[in-house]
Motif scaffolding. Sequence first.
Motif, PDB file in Angstrom:
ATOM      1  N   ASN A   1      60.389  13.798  61.805  1.00 32.25           N
ATOM      2  CA  ASN A   1      60.215  12.836  62.647  1.00 32.25           C
ATOM      3  C   ASN A   1      59.261  11.405  62.256  1.00 32.25           C
ATOM      4  OD1 ASN A   1      58.045  14.516  63.011  1.00 32.25           O
ATOM      5  ND2 ASN A   1      57.664  13.767  65.093  1.00 32.25           N
ATOM      6  N   THR A   2      58.240  11.966  61.518  1.00 33.82           N
ATOM      7  CA  THR A   2      57.058  10.741  60.932  1.00 33.82           C
ATOM      8  C   THR A   2      57.516  10.270  59.710  1.00 33.82           C
ATOM      9  OG1 THR A   2      56.072  12.655  60.009  1.00 33.82           O
ATOM     10  CG2 THR A   2      55.204  12.060  62.258  1.00 33.82           C
TER      11      THR A   2
ATOM     12  N   ASP B   1      52.762  11.729  66.084  1.00 31.13           N
ATOM     13  CA  ASP B   1      54.094  11.966  66.749  1.00 31.13           C
ATOM     14  C   ASP B   1      54.458  10.718  67.825  1.00 31.13           C
ATOM     15  OD1 ASP B   1      54.136  14.213  65.390  1.00 31.13           O
ATOM     16  OD2 ASP B   1      53.047  15.339  66.751  1.00 31.13           O
ATOM     17  N   ASP B   2      53.543   9.766  68.220  1.00 31.29           N
ATOM     18  CA  ASP B   2      53.516   8.685  69.343  1.00 31.29           C
ATOM     19  C   ASP B   2      53.856   7.482  68.660  1.00 31.29           C
ATOM     20  OD1 ASP B   2      52.863  10.752  71.043  1.00 31.29           O
ATOM     21  OD2 ASP B   2      50.592  10.236  70.840  1.00 31.29           O
ATOM     22  N   ILE B   3      54.155   7.361  67.263  1.00 33.46           N
ATOM     23  CA  ILE B   3      54.358   6.036  66.698  1.00 33.46           C
ATOM     24  C   ILE B   3      56.150   5.758  66.648  1.00 33.46           C
ATOM     25  CG2 ILE B   3      53.937   4.497  64.605  1.00 33.46           C
ATOM     26  CD1 ILE B   3      51.475   6.315  64.346  1.00 33.46           C
ATOM     27  N   GLU B   4      56.501   4.686  66.908  1.00 32.03           N
ATOM     28  CA  GLU B   4      57.919   4.463  66.702  1.00 32.03           C
ATOM     29  C   GLU B   4      57.936   3.709  65.556  1.00 32.03           C
ATOM     30  OE1 GLU B   4      59.057   2.353  70.106  1.00 32.03           O
ATOM     31  OE2 GLU B   4      58.590   3.897  71.643  1.00 32.03           O
TER      32      GLU B   4
ATOM     33  N   THR C   1      43.418   6.031  63.076  1.00 32.36           N
ATOM     34  CA  THR C   1      43.935   6.341  64.348  1.00 32.36           C
ATOM     35  C   THR C   1      45.437   6.519  64.384  1.00 32.36           C
ATOM     36  OG1 THR C   1      42.222   4.739  65.155  1.00 32.36           O
ATOM     37  CG2 THR C   1      44.254   5.148  66.639  1.00 32.36           C
TER      38      THR C   1
ATOM     39  N   THR D   1      46.167  10.005  63.404  1.00 31.21           N
ATOM     40  CA  THR D   1      45.806  11.135  64.393  1.00 31.21           C
ATOM     41  C   THR D   1      46.891  11.105  65.665  1.00 31.21           C
ATOM     42  OG1 THR D   1      43.448  10.514  64.293  1.00 31.21           O
ATOM     43  CG2 THR D   1      43.957  11.576  66.438  1.00 31.21           C
ATOM     44  N   HIS D   2      47.399  10.015  65.624  1.00 31.49           N
ATOM     45  CA  HIS D   2      48.544   9.780  66.958  1.00 31.49           C
ATOM     46  C   HIS D   2      49.921   9.819  65.949  1.00 31.49           C
ATOM     47  CE1 HIS D   2      45.402   9.423  69.995  1.00 31.49           C
ATOM     48  NE2 HIS D   2      44.988   8.728  69.412  1.00 31.49           N
TER      49      HIS D   2
END
Length: 559
Positions: A172-173, A143-146, A137, A140-141
């Motif tokens: 960014n990741t 780009d949305d993890i801080e 999970t 998959t996500h």
Amino acid sequence: MAAEPTRKRKRNQEEAIAKIKKGKAAKKGAKKKKGSDDDSDFDDVMDMYKKIKPLPGQLENCEVCSKRFTVTPYSKAGPDGGLLCAKCGKEMAKEAKATVQSSKPAVRKGRRKIESNRLDGLTFRGAKSLQQLCINTLATHADDIEEFGDMPEPILNRLSEIFSKKRAMKSNTFKLFLQPDLDVVAIHEAAYLETEDYDQIFAVVPHVKRLSLRNCCQFKDSNVDYMIDKAKNLADIQLLGANLVSNDKWMDLFIARGHDLRSLKLEWLDAAFDDQAVEALTTFCPNLERLKLERCKQIGPDSIDAIARLEKLQHLTLCYQKNIPRDRVVNLIAHVGPGLRTLCLERFIDAENEDGLTDDLIDVIGITCTRLEKLRFSENNECSDAGYVNLFTEWPNPPLRYIDINSTRDIDNANPDGPEDPVGLASAGFHALMQHSGSKLEYLDISSCRHISHETFAHIFSAEQTWPCLREINLSFCPVVDTQVVAGIFRSCPQIKKVVTFGCFEVQEVVVPRDIVLIGAPRAQDAIEQFGQVVMDFQKEFSGMENPTGMSRIVPVMS
């Protein structure tokens, strides 16, 4: 008398009308029985009064949103016969497509993903664990993890592998894997990182001890300077594809941090890192214990003499692009061999050799190397089968855990079967190998060793033999390997998990037991027979009892 003819005439007219109606009704019934699309004659008449559709170029109001638009040849028809604007037509097409897809039977997907995992050595049985689901999970996500928060190092490394495989390791990741309290930074796919990103590693993680960057194509001299200045505890460096680092900068790194360096792994260097850099490495890194140089195009024979001066070397891996004289390699093994625990030599071919076969190299390995746990000696066409027999017969070295002797054979397109006296590992050498290390051997790669006979395979992997630790074996392009040999491996290797048989076309319809993956046999069944495992456990439970519960004797599937 006048009224009577009138009534008679009316009666005749009524009979004629009834007869006509009866005939029409009969025709309509016949049309319905034949499956005609016409519902009635009335519908045929009403078609004449339908509104003619506007021609392309005319203006029309959308049937759904009432928006004024210009009619085109691609304008869609609405549910009530009108026309739709472009936006409403697209939405209607999406709804129709979704309806058609939902009505289709479900098709099993993910075949390519399953085969990819098999090639990576990953096999899953049953439902995935909660940890694995969470990792997938996150990937998959991405780009949305801080931030990841506090994660154990094994899970963080696993996430780095998945991000790299999905090409999600970007600027960014990439920052998610940098934590101030870490001492290990491993980026398995750094192709999308910029030069500035590498400086952040040493700024955020100043106490890093082990650095691993693969495909770091933007790693430059400025990053090496920043690493020398900030990373004071760095002891383990692995760089793949760092082609923008100059030769002088490599020497600066060894001069500044060489005394603390314990491990160095460099791969795929084309433009720099020559023999002078290797000379500086051996001079200023006296405590080096692990060295790996693979496919570095600028290094040659002089670097072999320099590596021979490393007294504390325990792990050595070399793969040269240039041809190296055999006497240089023999001298290297004679000096560093007594302390080695792993030795990997790939593609060491002496192009100037005119004496034919010679076993000098494996002879010196047998004499000086007595502490090896892992041996890789691949892509060699000079050593004979007798040399391997001498190596593994009465060798004082303990049984090896890892052996890779792939592609040790004669290479002659005019004589694909090879000479009468086999070149490379053949039947006698393979038998000596298994007798020496088979009791502790965990990994074996003998792919492309084409001179091992079917009788030898059948004898070694017979019912009378047991290899208790063997977990993975590669038999690719050994043409004599067939279903009998593979079934014998399943039977004689209780811990086997992976068998690779690319190019073994005689492997047909073999039944693969539970928890074992067979790769490269296109006609082999999938990993089935959970039933067989249950039967065997059931037999063990009732062993020693005479015909329990009146049942007949149970025979396991893989006997």
